[in-house]
Design a protein around this motif. Structure first.
Motif, short mmCIF file in Angstrom:
data_model
loop_
_atom_site.label_atom_id
_atom_site.label_comp_id
_atom_site.label_asym_id
_atom_site.label_seq_id
_atom_site.Cartn_x
_atom_site.Cartn_y
_atom_site.Cartn_z
N ASP A 73 0.82 -1.21 0.00
CA ASP A 73 0.00 0.00 0.00
C ASP A 73 0.85 1.26 0.00
O ASP A 73 0.44 2.30 -0.53
N ALA A 74 2.07 1.17 0.58
CA ALA A 74 2.90 2.37 0.68
C ALA A 74 3.43 2.82 -0.67
O ALA A 74 3.75 3.99 -0.85
N ARG A 75 3.48 1.95 -1.64
CA ARG A 75 4.01 2.34 -2.94
C ARG A 75 2.95 2.32 -4.03
O ARG A 75 3.27 2.35 -5.21
N ASN A 76 1.68 2.22 -3.65
CA ASN A 76 0.61 2.29 -4.64
C ASN A 76 0.56 3.68 -5.27
O ASN A 76 0.75 4.69 -4.60
N GLY A 77 0.29 3.72 -6.53
CA GLY A 77 0.20 5.00 -7.23
C GLY A 77 1.50 5.44 -7.84
O GLY A 77 1.54 6.39 -8.61
N CYS A 78 2.61 4.78 -7.51
CA CYS A 78 3.91 5.13 -8.08
C CYS A 78 4.54 3.87 -8.64
O CYS A 78 4.47 2.82 -8.01
N HIS A 79 5.11 4.03 -9.76
CA HIS A 79 5.76 2.89 -10.40
C HIS A 79 7.26 3.01 -10.21
O HIS A 79 7.86 4.06 -10.41
N GLU A 80 7.84 1.89 -9.83
CA GLU A 80 9.27 1.87 -9.55
C GLU A 80 10.04 1.89 -10.86
O GLU A 80 9.74 1.15 -11.79
N ARG A 81 11.03 2.76 -10.94
CA ARG A 81 11.85 2.88 -12.14
C ARG A 81 12.79 1.70 -12.26
O ARG A 81 13.16 1.08 -11.27
N ALA A 82 13.21 1.41 -13.48
CA ALA A 82 14.11 0.28 -13.70
C ALA A 82 15.50 0.52 -13.11
O ALA A 82 16.20 -0.41 -12.75
N ASP A 83 15.92 1.83 -13.05
CA ASP A 83 17.25 2.14 -12.53
C ASP A 83 17.28 2.28 -11.03
O ASP A 83 18.33 2.54 -10.44
N MET A 84 16.12 2.12 -10.36
CA MET A 84 16.09 2.19 -8.90
C MET A 84 16.54 0.86 -8.30
O MET A 84 16.18 -0.20 -8.80
N PRO A 85 17.31 0.90 -7.22
CA PRO A 85 17.68 -0.35 -6.55
C PRO A 85 16.45 -1.06 -6.02
O PRO A 85 15.52 -0.45 -5.53
N SER A 86 16.42 -2.37 -6.14
CA SER A 86 15.27 -3.17 -5.72
C SER A 86 15.36 -3.49 -4.24
O SER A 86 16.44 -3.60 -3.66
N SER A 87 14.19 -3.66 -3.61
CA SER A 87 14.10 -4.02 -2.20
C SER A 87 13.81 -5.50 -2.02
O SER A 87 13.51 -5.93 -0.90
N GLU A 88 13.80 -6.27 -3.09
CA GLU A 88 13.44 -7.67 -2.99
C GLU A 88 14.37 -8.48 -2.10
O GLU A 88 13.92 -9.39 -1.42
N PRO A 89 15.71 -8.25 -2.05
CA PRO A 89 16.54 -9.05 -1.14
C PRO A 89 16.12 -8.94 0.31
O PRO A 89 16.09 -9.94 1.04
N ALA A 90 15.78 -7.74 0.77
CA ALA A 90 15.34 -7.58 2.16
C ALA A 90 14.01 -8.29 2.39
O ALA A 90 13.80 -8.92 3.43
N LEU A 91 13.10 -8.21 1.42
CA LEU A 91 11.82 -8.89 1.57
C LEU A 91 12.00 -10.41 1.49
O LEU A 91 11.31 -11.16 2.19
N ALA A 92 12.92 -10.86 0.65
CA ALA A 92 13.17 -12.30 0.55
C ALA A 92 13.74 -12.84 1.85
O ALA A 92 13.47 -13.98 2.23
N LYS A 93 14.54 -12.04 2.56
CA LYS A 93 15.08 -12.48 3.84
C LYS A 93 13.96 -12.69 4.85
O LYS A 93 13.94 -13.67 5.61
N ILE A 94 13.01 -11.77 4.88
CA ILE A 94 11.87 -11.92 5.79
C ILE A 94 11.04 -13.14 5.39
O ILE A 94 10.57 -13.90 6.24
N ARG A 95 10.89 -13.35 4.09
CA ARG A 95 10.12 -14.51 3.62
C ARG A 95 10.80 -15.82 4.04
O ARG A 95 10.15 -16.77 4.42
N ASP A 96 12.14 -15.86 3.97
CA ASP A 96 12.86 -17.06 4.41
C ASP A 96 12.61 -17.33 5.89
O ASP A 96 12.45 -18.49 6.31
N LEU A 97 12.59 -16.28 6.70
CA LEU A 97 12.32 -16.46 8.12
C LEU A 97 10.89 -16.97 8.34
O LEU A 97 10.64 -17.79 9.23
N LEU A 98 9.94 -16.49 7.53
CA LEU A 98 8.57 -16.97 7.66
C LEU A 98 8.47 -18.45 7.27
O LEU A 98 7.77 -19.23 7.93
N VAL A 99 9.18 -18.84 6.23
CA VAL A 99 9.18 -20.25 5.83
C VAL A 99 9.78 -21.11 6.92
O VAL A 99 9.27 -22.18 7.27
#
Length: 819
Positions: A73-99
């Motif tokens: 919800d915090a990023r709704n309405g804005c599209h992430e640019r291709a040259d922006m660094p991705s936050s997926e590694p940090a989210l993947a770490k949390i997902r690994d802990l949930l698994v």
């Protein structure tokens, strides 16, 4: 202020409702791209596993959607640019802990036991965010503080340093971040720290309160974490803000966690030289030094050099040489800026030892020595110089003999002051590790820390403690073991030593390994797995050497397991399949039934055989194939006929033959009748074509029978009758006895009866001559017998008389006389 369980219950948010499976998938694809690659679960998947595991995976996805809903919800309405660094590694770490939490695979780093959902925990809030049992971390912190206190008491005096014992700290076993004694945990908190002893809720993550995290995000941006209470570090700030680039030329909307960016243009900021602008691409931090070249002078202004603008102020490293104010001396300072200052020798001067002062002495005159003892302090700071006042520095080595005591106090001896006194006694005190003696020569009691490596086996059982030798328990093994699925998209980490018995997480993605059998395009897809892919269930249909197709289940090669994601196997669990099953097995023998003919293809010699067991056979009959001679047939038992010959075969002369005749070679003699007829048989073996001319000698007597002629058989038979009569004549008289006559034929040797048989003229004359001859012979014979008989009798009588005369005579006896 932390809330207790009873106080937190009324204000705790109710657990979010469980969305449907379809809604969760749509939300994950649109708002959370990390989950967009997961394939949907199918009910007809053969390798889907048990229903409980599938429900557990869906439950993990549901928890992820609820936790990451605020981030989306915090990023709704804005599209992430291709040259922006991705936050997926940090989210993947949390997902690994949930698994890992869902699989009950989270282990305490200290005791290496599982962290159950009902166990009170503590997690490192500032560093690694590792999870420990509350009892384990309390014992760890208490032991670490006790060791620190003992070390402080052994090294420092509590009277002079009372705060040394109070300010002891303990550290996190994994990241080694220090905490004070007051920060030793006393109660179990949720991950965000709002609720004490969070209740167990199956619809929430273990040890989570289910509320908004609300922790301040890293970077000091001022925003708070929008995720639900979660394990691990908070992800980068997802808010979008308007910010300028490093050079301030462009204003753009960027993620708050990555708001500092480069516009890609020239910086153009004024450099430190104040003359030029920065020509680098828009960058962060201070601009680099100016690299423009120019002619610059040194500090004293005597030397000019070509230098870069950032190094324009330099020293020529030569004496200044400018006149002092006294106009008698020159400045001896190294190249410098500003005035040279007053002359050092101008004004009141003293002797070298400083005891006597001379007034109104010109600066170009040197102050004389006073003649008294120097008494300047020597470098040892205990004695003074005993020489007379002198120019220059005093001796650097103090040679005054004094009584010294070694550091440990066991030896007293008079030695020169500049020498250190050390005894040979080795210190036997234990170092702060309380395991190894000091063994330092002449130790003063303040033994240094132990330099040995601890080397004790850690609790993980896989490694040894690499830290310097210490007291108390060793720090837990800092390594972590990552247990993942075969493709690596679903994983979790456990402390080293706790991986035994852990199962890899179940992955819903399809297996990325390409089948190696011939059914690559038609093979049924299956889920991500460890080990070799399941065998293909399609029919082989490979063409065999015999021309038929294989009807067995596919037995082609299978790709091996990826060893990077395989856990270490013990000897009991070692794979026994070997490489043979992975490389596949050849097609089994063909089982089709076929009709086979005998080698000679005789009528009625066929047999029905299995294709793989079929072989050439002999029916036992005679071959019967016409031989190459064209006259006889093969008498071998049924065999493979290389050159078949049917009735009416015309034999040919031997030449260049493409095939080798498998039938027997004819060994019979030639039985053909020669032309013209000949009484001699052909002596050659059975052959093709007409027989060779007969060369046997043919003996024939002449007409009269006196001589014998020898002719070649073939030549004699080819003669005509006249030529033959001429060749048989011996050319002499006939000498044949005429019939009814004792005379011989007097004609030349001729064929047929003699012509003189009826009119012989010498017949009567010959008979009379013969009679007289016989009479004469008989008379002569009688006369010879008579003559030689009488001569013989005379000769015999003479011989007997001679023998009688030579015989000795005996005298007669008396009796004989009387008679």
């Amino acid at each position: 202020m932390h809330l207790t369980r009873s106080q937190a219950s009324p204000w705790r948010q109710p657990p979010p409702s469980r969305p449907s499976h379809a809604d969760s998938r749509n939300l994950s694809k649109e708002a959370f791209p990390v989950l967009a690659n997961s394939p949907p679960s199918t009910e007809d998947d053969d390798n889907s596993g048990s229903d409980e595991e599938n429900q557990g995976l869906v439950h993990v996805d549901t928890l992820e959607l609820n936790i990451f809903r605020g981030y989306a919800d915090a990023r709704n309405g804005c599209h992430e640019r291709a040259d922006m660094p991705s936050s997926e590694p940090a989210l993947a770490k949390i997902r690994d802990l949930l698994v890992a939490s869902n699989l009950k695979a989270i282990s305490c780093l200290i005791c290496l036991e599982k962290v159950r959902q009902s166990d009170p925990i503590w997690h490192c809030t500032t560093g690694c965010h590792a999870i420990y049992h509350l009892i384990c971390i309390q014992a760890w912190a208490g032991e670490a503080c006790k060791v620190a206190e003992d070390r402080a008491r052994a090294r420092l005096s509590l009277e002079h340093f009372p705060a040394a014992v109070k300010d002891v700290t303990w550290h996190c076993p994994k990241c080694r971040i220090e905490y004070s004694r007051e920060q030793i945990p006393r109660e179990s908190l949720c991950y965000c720290g709002k609720v004490v002893d969070p209740p167990v809720d199956p619809w929430l993550t273990a040890h989570s309160c289910g509320q908004i995290c609300g922790r301040s995000l890293s970077g000091g941006c001022g925003h708070e974490c929008k995720l639900l209470c979660h394990p691990g570090a908070c992800p980068p700030c997802p808010q979008f803000v308007k910010t300028f680039c490093f050079c301030g030329g462009i204003k753009d909307v960027r993620r708050c966690s990555h708001k500092h960016f480069s516009c890609g243009k020239k910086c153009s900021k004024e450099l430190a030289c104040g003359l030029h602008a920065c020509e680098d691409i828009c960058h962060g931090g201070v601009c680099p030094p100016c690299l423009k070249s120019g002619i610059h002078k040194c500090r004293c202004g005597r030397v000019e050099e070509v230098r870069v603008c950032s190094d324009s102020i330099f020293s020529c490293k030569k004496p200044c040489g400018k006149p002092m104010k006294c106009q008698k001396h020159w400045c001896k300072k190294v190249c410098h800026q500003g005035p040279c200052g007053e002359c050092e020798l101008q004004g009141k001067q003293r002797c070298p030892c400083g005891k006597v002062a001379y007034k109104e002495l010109p600066c170009d005159s040197i102050a004389p020595t006073c003649g008294s003892t120097c008494e300047k302090p020597l470098p040892c700071s205990l004695h003074r110089c005993q020489e007379r006042c002198h120019i220059g520095e005093c001796k650097t080595v103090c040679r005054i003999v004094t009584l010294k005591v070694c550091r440990c106090g066991s030896l007293r001896k008079e030695v020169p002051c500049h020498q250190d006194l050390q005894c040979e006694r080795k210190c036997q005190l234990l170092r702060d590790c309380r395991r190894h003696p000091c063994k330092r020569r002449c130790c003063n009691g303040d033994c240094p820390p132990c330099s040995e490596i601890c080397g004790r086996k850690l609790r993980c059982g896989n490694h040894k403690c690499p830290a310097p030798c210490h007291r108390g328990p060793c720090a837990p093994c800092p390594l972590a073991v990552r247990i993942s699925c075969a493709c690596g998209s679903t994983a979790y980490e456990v402390p080293c030593g706790a991986e035994r018995g852990k199962r890899p997480p179940r992955c819903l993605k399809l297996c990325p390994i390409i089948p190696r059998c011939s059914h690559r395009e038609n093979s049924k897809p299956h889920r991500c797995h460890y080990g070799a892919c399941p065998p293909c269930s399609l029919t082989c249909n490979e063409e065999l050497l015999c021309g038929h197709t294989c009807k067995e289940i596919c037995h082609g090669p299978r790709p091996p397991a990826n060893p990077e994601f395989s856990l270490k196997q013990t000897k009991k669990r070692k794979d026994q399949t070997g490489n043979a099953s992975l490389s596949g097995t050849p097609c089994p023998p063909c089982a089709e039934r076929i009709l086979m003919y005998c080698l000679g293809r005789h009528p009625g010699g066929e047999r029905v055989m299995v294709c793989s067991e079929s072989s050439l056979f002999s029916c036992g009959r005679l071959c019967g194939n016409i031989l190459a001679c064209g006259n006889h047939r093969c008498q071998k038992t049924c065999h493979d006929v290389a050159i078949p010959r049917n009735a009416g075969y015309e034999a040919k002369l031997p030449g260049n033959m493409d095939k080798i005749d498998s039938c027997e070679k004819c060994t019979l003699t030639c039985q053909k009748i020669r032309t013209p007829p000949c009484p001699h048989p052909c002596m050659q073996q059975c052959h093709v074509g007409t027989c060779s001319p007969c060369s046997a000698p043919l003996k024939r007597s002449c007409h009269c029978g006196t001589l014998s002629h020898s002719f070649p058989c073939s030549s004699f038979n080819n003669f005509i009758q006249e030529e033959r009569d001429k060749r048989l004549s011996c050319g002499g008289p006939c000498h044949r006895k005429l019939p009814n006559c004792s005379h011989l034929c007097s004609e030349i040797c001729h064929p047929g009866p003699c012509k003189m048989a009826t009119n012989c003229q010498k017949k009567e004359i010959t008979q009379s001559i013969m009679k007289w001859c016989m009479v004469v012979l008989l008379v002569l014979l009688a006369l010879s017998i008579l003559y030689y008989g009488v001569q013989g009798l005379y000769s015999l009588s003479d011989w007997m008389n001679e023998r009688e005369s030579k015989r000795p005579r005996k005298k007669p006896s008396a009796n004989f006389i009387m008679h």
